[in-house]
Write an enzyme that holds these catalytic residues in place. Structure first.
Site, mmCIF file in Angstrom:
data_model
loop_
_atom_site.group_PDB
_atom_site.id
_atom_site.type_symbol
_atom_site.label_atom_id
_atom_site.label_comp_id
_atom_site.label_asym_id
_atom_site.label_seq_id
_atom_site.Cartn_x
_atom_site.Cartn_y
_atom_site.Cartn_z
ATOM 1 N N CYS A 42 0.850 -1.192 0.000
ATOM 2 C CA CYS A 42 0.000 0.000 0.000
ATOM 3 C C CYS A 42 0.889 1.248 0.000
ATOM 4 C CB CYS A 42 -0.914 0.007 1.237
ATOM 5 S SG CYS A 42 -2.091 1.389 1.232
ATOM 6 N N ASP A 44 0.443 3.812 1.638
ATOM 7 C CA ASP A 44 0.412 4.415 2.974
ATOM 8 C C ASP A 44 1.833 4.677 3.507
ATOM 9 O OD1 ASP A 44 0.189 4.672 5.917
ATOM 10 O OD2 ASP A 44 -1.903 4.144 5.578
ATOM 11 N N ARG A 46 2.944 5.000 6.326
ATOM 12 C CA ARG A 46 3.324 4.334 7.579
ATOM 13 C C ARG A 46 3.792 2.901 7.374
ATOM 14 N NH1 ARG A 46 -2.411 5.315 10.175
ATOM 15 N NH2 ARG A 46 -2.832 4.566 8.055
ATOM 16 N N HIS A 98 -2.228 -3.770 5.101
ATOM 17 C CA HIS A 98 -2.062 -3.384 6.506
ATOM 18 C C HIS A 98 -3.419 -3.135 7.146
ATOM 19 C CE1 HIS A 98 -2.798 1.027 5.892
ATOM 20 N NE2 HIS A 98 -2.500 0.679 4.658
ATOM 21 N N CYS A 101 -6.396 -0.078 6.841
ATOM 22 C CA CYS A 101 -6.104 0.556 5.537
ATOM 23 C C CYS A 101 -7.214 1.522 5.105
ATOM 24 C CB CYS A 101 -5.909 -0.523 4.484
ATOM 25 S SG CYS A 101 -5.502 0.128 2.845
#
Ligand code: CO
Length: 211
Positions: A42, A44, A46, A98, A101
């Site tokens: 992803c 993302d 993080r 994750h 999400c």
């Protein structure tokens, strides 16, 4: 210092530190790229693949998009898979989602995110529909989202196995193995969800003959 200047400054520190630790670090990586892994994760911020797996430059080939989807008409993703499998000869593909999400949550809502995001999220809604019974038996919303994150990773691994590209590599070179993982933002740990070794039987509907 402007925020983006901090990045450039930190980059200079990083390069100097790498060189101090290992004077041949950049020289060695200059001419060869032989990663064993393709990571589809992803976008993302993080979930940085190299940091959470403690891998160094040169070790993993990476593709990231919203909610780590494998869409077989996505020329960008398919080019990455093609290059990784047929040229870099990678041995493992990891699809890593994750928990929590945002892309998955968005797809589970009825919100209109406008044209382009709606198009992308539609792929996720289709997975929800396939697993509606199981998902709607989970009353807790966070748990339902997290189960959907796991099911999404599974479906994306299956999506890889459905491609002629992967099936051809399986039949001719018995690689790559496919792995579906989920990263937990709460403790930084990765949980393996599904594994499809090279040559695993798949739904015959998706099998190509005469590869
Ligand atoms: Co995400």
């Amino acid at each position: 210092m402007k925020p983006y200047e901090v990045l450039l400054n930190d980059n200079r520190h990083w390069a100097a530190r790498k060189l101090a630790e290992d004077p041949t670090f950049f020289e060695r990586l200059l001419h060869v790229q032989t990663p064993e892994f393709l990571w589809i994760g992803c976008s993302d911020s993080r979930v940085p693949p190299d940091q959470i797996t403690q891998t160094e430059p040169g070790e993993i080939f990476i593709h990231r998009n919203v909610a780590n989807l494998v869409v077989n008409t996505d020329v960008n993703l398919m080019s990455v898979v093609d290059y990784a499998v047929n040229h870099l000869k990678i041995k493992h593909v990891v699809v890593c989602g994750h928990y929590g999400c945002g892309g998955i949550k968005a797809a589970m809502s009825n919100e209109d995110f406008n044209q382009v995001l709606n198009m992308w999220l539609r792929n996720i809604k289709d997975i929800y529909r396939i697993h509606r019974k199981e998902l709607e038996s989970i009353k807790d919303e966070e748990k339902r989202v997290n189960r959907m994150v796991e099911l999404n990773v599974k479906e994306q691994v299956f999506n890889l196995a459905k491609t002629a590209l992967i099936q051809r590599a399986w039949s001719s070179e018995q690689r790559p193995d496919l792995h579906g993982w989920v990263y937990d933002l709460h403790d930084g740990l990765i949980k393996p969800i599904v594994e499809m070794k090279a040559g695993t039987d798949i739904d015959p509907l998706y099998e190509f003959e005469d590869l």
